[in-house]
Design a protein around this motif. Structure first.
Motif, PDB file in Angstrom:
ATOM      1  N   HIS A 289      -8.806  -2.616   4.059  1.00 35.32           N
ATOM      2  CA  HIS A 289      -9.859  -1.650   3.975  1.00 35.32           C
ATOM      3  C   HIS A 289      -9.883  -0.283   4.386  1.00 35.32           C
ATOM      4  O   HIS A 289      -9.993   0.900   3.761  1.00 35.32           O
ATOM      5  CB  HIS A 289     -11.285  -2.338   4.422  1.00 35.32           C
ATOM      6  CG  HIS A 289     -12.402  -1.611   3.627  1.00 35.32           C
ATOM      7  ND1 HIS A 289     -12.930  -0.318   4.539  1.00 35.32           N
ATOM      8  CD2 HIS A 289     -13.294  -1.984   3.114  1.00 35.32           C
ATOM      9  CE1 HIS A 289     -14.026   0.052   3.756  1.00 35.32           C
ATOM     10  NE2 HIS A 289     -14.302  -0.907   2.965  1.00 35.32           N
TER      11      HIS A 289
ATOM     12  N   ASP B 207     -16.686  -1.265   0.855  1.00 37.91           N
ATOM     13  CA  ASP B 207     -16.403  -1.398  -0.533  1.00 37.91           C
ATOM     14  C   ASP B 207     -17.499  -2.352  -1.106  1.00 37.91           C
ATOM     15  O   ASP B 207     -18.020  -3.167  -0.753  1.00 37.91           O
ATOM     16  CB  ASP B 207     -15.000  -2.361  -0.510  1.00 37.91           C
ATOM     17  CG  ASP B 207     -14.648  -2.822  -2.103  1.00 37.91           C
ATOM     18  OD1 ASP B 207     -15.135  -3.403  -2.693  1.00 37.91           O
ATOM     19  OD2 ASP B 207     -13.406  -2.234  -2.281  1.00 37.91           O
TER      20      ASP B 207
ATOM     21  N   HIS C 156       0.779  -1.425  -0.030  1.00 36.21           N
ATOM     22  CA  HIS C 156      -0.111   0.172   0.003  1.00 36.21           C
ATOM     23  C   HIS C 156       0.760   1.257   0.051  1.00 36.21           C
ATOM     24  O   HIS C 156       0.349   2.332   0.215  1.00 36.21           O
ATOM     25  CB  HIS C 156      -1.046   0.002   1.142  1.00 36.21           C
ATOM     26  CG  HIS C 156      -1.968  -0.986   1.175  1.00 36.21           C
ATOM     27  ND1 HIS C 156      -2.995  -1.071   0.411  1.00 36.21           N
ATOM     28  CD2 HIS C 156      -2.065  -2.392   1.741  1.00 36.21           C
ATOM     29  CE1 HIS C 156      -3.916  -2.165   0.463  1.00 36.21           C
ATOM     30  NE2 HIS C 156      -3.095  -3.024   1.454  1.00 36.21           N
TER      31      HIS C 156
ATOM     32  N   GLN D 231      -7.179   1.005 -10.099  1.00 40.61           N
ATOM     33  CA  GLN D 231      -7.048  -0.692 -10.318  1.00 40.61           C
ATOM     34  C   GLN D 231      -7.252  -0.942 -11.523  1.00 40.61           C
ATOM     35  O   GLN D 231      -8.385  -0.302 -12.167  1.00 40.61           O
ATOM     36  CB  GLN D 231      -7.522  -1.305  -9.201  1.00 40.61           C
ATOM     37  CG  GLN D 231      -6.830  -1.272  -7.641  1.00 40.61           C
ATOM     38  CD  GLN D 231      -5.600  -1.464  -7.431  1.00 40.61           C
ATOM     39  OE1 GLN D 231      -5.237  -2.746  -8.114  1.00 40.61           O
ATOM     40  NE2 GLN D 231      -4.675  -1.278  -6.674  1.00 40.61           N
TER      41      GLN D 231
ATOM     42  N   ARG E  57      -6.865   1.814   2.446  1.00 38.08           N
ATOM     43  CA  ARG E  57      -7.418   2.134   1.169  1.00 38.08           C
ATOM     44  C   ARG E  57      -7.870   3.305   1.501  1.00 38.08           C
ATOM     45  O   ARG E  57      -8.038   4.190   0.483  1.00 38.08           O
ATOM     46  CB  ARG E  57      -8.074   0.984   0.513  1.00 38.08           C
ATOM     47  CG  ARG E  57      -7.568  -0.117   0.070  1.00 38.08           C
ATOM     48  CD  ARG E  57      -8.565  -1.173  -0.772  1.00 38.08           C
ATOM     49  NE  ARG E  57      -7.840  -2.285  -1.140  1.00 38.08           N
ATOM     50  CZ  ARG E  57      -8.441  -3.350  -1.587  1.00 38.08           C
ATOM     51  NH1 ARG E  57      -9.812  -3.251  -1.936  1.00 38.08           N
ATOM     52  NH2 ARG E  57      -7.956  -4.529  -2.265  1.00 38.08           N
TER      53      ARG E  57
END
Length: 525
Positions: free
Chosen positions: A155, A79, A20, A168, A158
């Motif tokens: 999660h 998400d 990340h 992505q 992000r």
């Protein structure tokens, strides 16, 4: 926090840093200045819960059953690929004694009790992730049956404003059948006409991974079905002769290049003769392939290898890399991208988790898997199509779409997990910064980067990273990027292996077995 939580999970947080682009530091609950976010493990209790994003692990408090169903919420804070999903979790924990407070959002529950909640910048999740074992990949902690503790952390990361906002690839999928050839319009339990109709009706794409040895004989009618139905059917490469462990036991480079070149020559021959297009993606027979074989395939022009990741993770194996199976493609031996694939029989819950991780959903099987009809694939197909907008693609198109992009001002940053990519360039972008995550698998002097057909210099970073900075003309539209080996070889120039009768006899036997299978199934039921 506390500081010991980082020290005792060094491998876990190191993998998350690489995945990340963040940096974790050890701190204590009373010292959270100059942080972008904080993660608290028991027994830490942060004194301040202001605007700083904060994820609190409650510690493990077993749920009502050892294995239970985690039910995800359907709110905007979650998400979209997780909303409304119900996934089995073997290490169930709940937030004990908790009910939802005013303004609190339920992100996940287990057995009717909250397991993951959010209120403003504060999130609380049941459990606490353990350290990774030596050689254990991060993906093993976001897998069917064991996922919530690390999934909640991913999660959380992000959603942080400071985390690099990579665009992505879209959600991509392909259903692969290993072994069938095109000697006729039917192979075993698979009728290609019926397969094309079924795929069109139910919204999926089937890639047939054929053995190049079988390309000696092609039925024109079967070839026409593939030419006329490119949205539903495609071809890929499955070994060369399909001998036992042929891609693993080829440990000598000269033998590996000879085998790989022969597979490509056989492939090019039927493409030219029948107007077919075959993905330059190797579907590994028996799910094994040596680093030497991967290096040879990279140099010869294969675009990717697709293989089921090993379930074990001995530290001496390259497969134990921390991000193996966690990124859209791993860079394997010699620089070849490796795309993970999983059998039709795999746990359907893992499809949801792979989608959450932005992995391509490549599922493979054999003709015997549809002995009772093509509807046998529908549980997998319907589960995938229920995850949102899905692009069903050939393996070549999946391989070529495995790159990430991130725009910052007039610069577009591209991270290549593919060897060939067509990258859309938005208006106002004046330069590309192309990242090559290949150096763990191939020396820098063996890499070449080509931009719109011309070689460009690669710059080295101090952390074994490599990148290239490319100035762009106004209105570039699309940039064609290609990663190649400086030692690239023309497969046409490589001598074939010595002729042997055994591969022909072995394949004739296995093909005969497959072709009589429908009759045997009708007789025996």
């Amino acid at each position: 926090m506390p500081a010991q939580a980082l020290a005792s999970r060094a491998r876990l947080f190191s993998a998350l840093e690489r995945a990340h682009g963040v940096r974790f530091v050890a701190t204590e609950p009373d010292s959270m200045e100059d942080l972008d976010a904080a993660i608290a493990f028991p027994p830490a209790q942060p004194a301040s819960r202001g605007p700083l994003p904060l994820l609190i692990y409650s510690g493990r408090h077993p749920g009502p059953e050892q294995t239970a169903t985690v039910v995800f919420g359907d709110g905007d804070g979650l998400d979209g690929r997780l909303r409304g999903q119900r996934l089995a979790e073997r290490q169930t924990s709940v937030l004990t004694g908790r009910t939802l407070a005013a303004g609190e959002q339920l992100l996940a529950s287990c057995g009717g009790s909250p397991a993951w909640v959010r209120q403003g910048p504060l999130q609380e999740v049941a459990g606490a992730p353990d350290e990774l074992e030596p050689g254990e990949p991060l993906r093993s902690r976001v897998r069917a049956g064991r996922f919530l503790e690390v999934l909640a952390l991913v999660h959380f990361l992000r959603q942080l404003p400071s985390v690099q906002p990579w665009d992505q690839p879209p959600l991509r999928a392909s259903l692969v059948f290993d072994d069938p050839n095109l000697r006729s319009r039917v192979y075993g339990h698979i009728d290609y006409q019926e397969l094309a109709v079924h795929a069109r009706r139910h919204g999926y794409h089937a890639a047939v991974a054929s053995i190049p040895l079988d390309y000696r004989s092609i039925d024109p009618g079967a070839a026409a079905l593939f030419r006329e139905n490119p949205a539903q059917l495609s071809l890929a490469i499955h070994g060369n002769n399909h001998e036992r462990m042929e891609l693993l036991r080829t440990g000598d480079y000269e033998a590996a290049r000879s085998l790989g070149a022969q597979a490509l020559r056989r492939t090019a021959r039927i493409e030219s003769r029948f107007g077919l297009q075959v993905s330059r993606v190797m579907c590994a027979p028996h799910e094994v392939c040596s680093d030497v074989m991967m290096r040879a395939m990279f140099r010869l022009g294969f675009e990717a290898l697709t293989i089921e990741p090993l379930l074990s993770y001995p530290p001496e194996q390259s497969w134990g890399a921390g991000l193996d199976g966690f990124e859209c493609a791993r860079i394997g031996g010699g620089g070849l991208p490796v795309i993970p694939r999983y059998p039709l029989s795999a746990d359907l819950d893992d499809l949801t988790l792979r989608a959450f991780l932005n992995l391509p959903l490549v599922v493979y099987g054999h003709h015997a898997d549809v002995k009772d009809g093509l509807d046998a694939v529908l549980p997998v197909v319907d589960r995938i199509n229920g995850l949102g907008r899905v692009s069903w693609l050939s393996l070549s198109r999946i391989a070529r779409s495995s790159h990430l992009a991130w725009r910052k001002g007039s610069q577009l940053r591209v991270r290549m997990h593919s060897l060939l990519a067509q990258v859309p360039v938005p208006d106002g972008v004046e330069r590309l910064l192309v990242e090559l995550p290949h150096l763990g698998s191939v020396p820098a002097d063996e890499l070449e980067l080509r931009f719109d057909g011309r070689a460009v210099p690669i710059e080295m970073g101090g952390d074994r990273s490599a990148h290239a900075v490319l100035p762009l003309a106004t209105g570039a539209g699309t940039a064609r990027l290609e990663v190649a080996s400086a030692g690239a070889e023309r497969y046409q120039d490589v001598a074939p292996p010595a002729r042997r009768i055994w591969p022909v006899l072995r394949r004739a036997t296995t093909e005969a077995r497959d072709r009589v299978a429908p009759l045997r199934h009708r007789i025996t039921g």
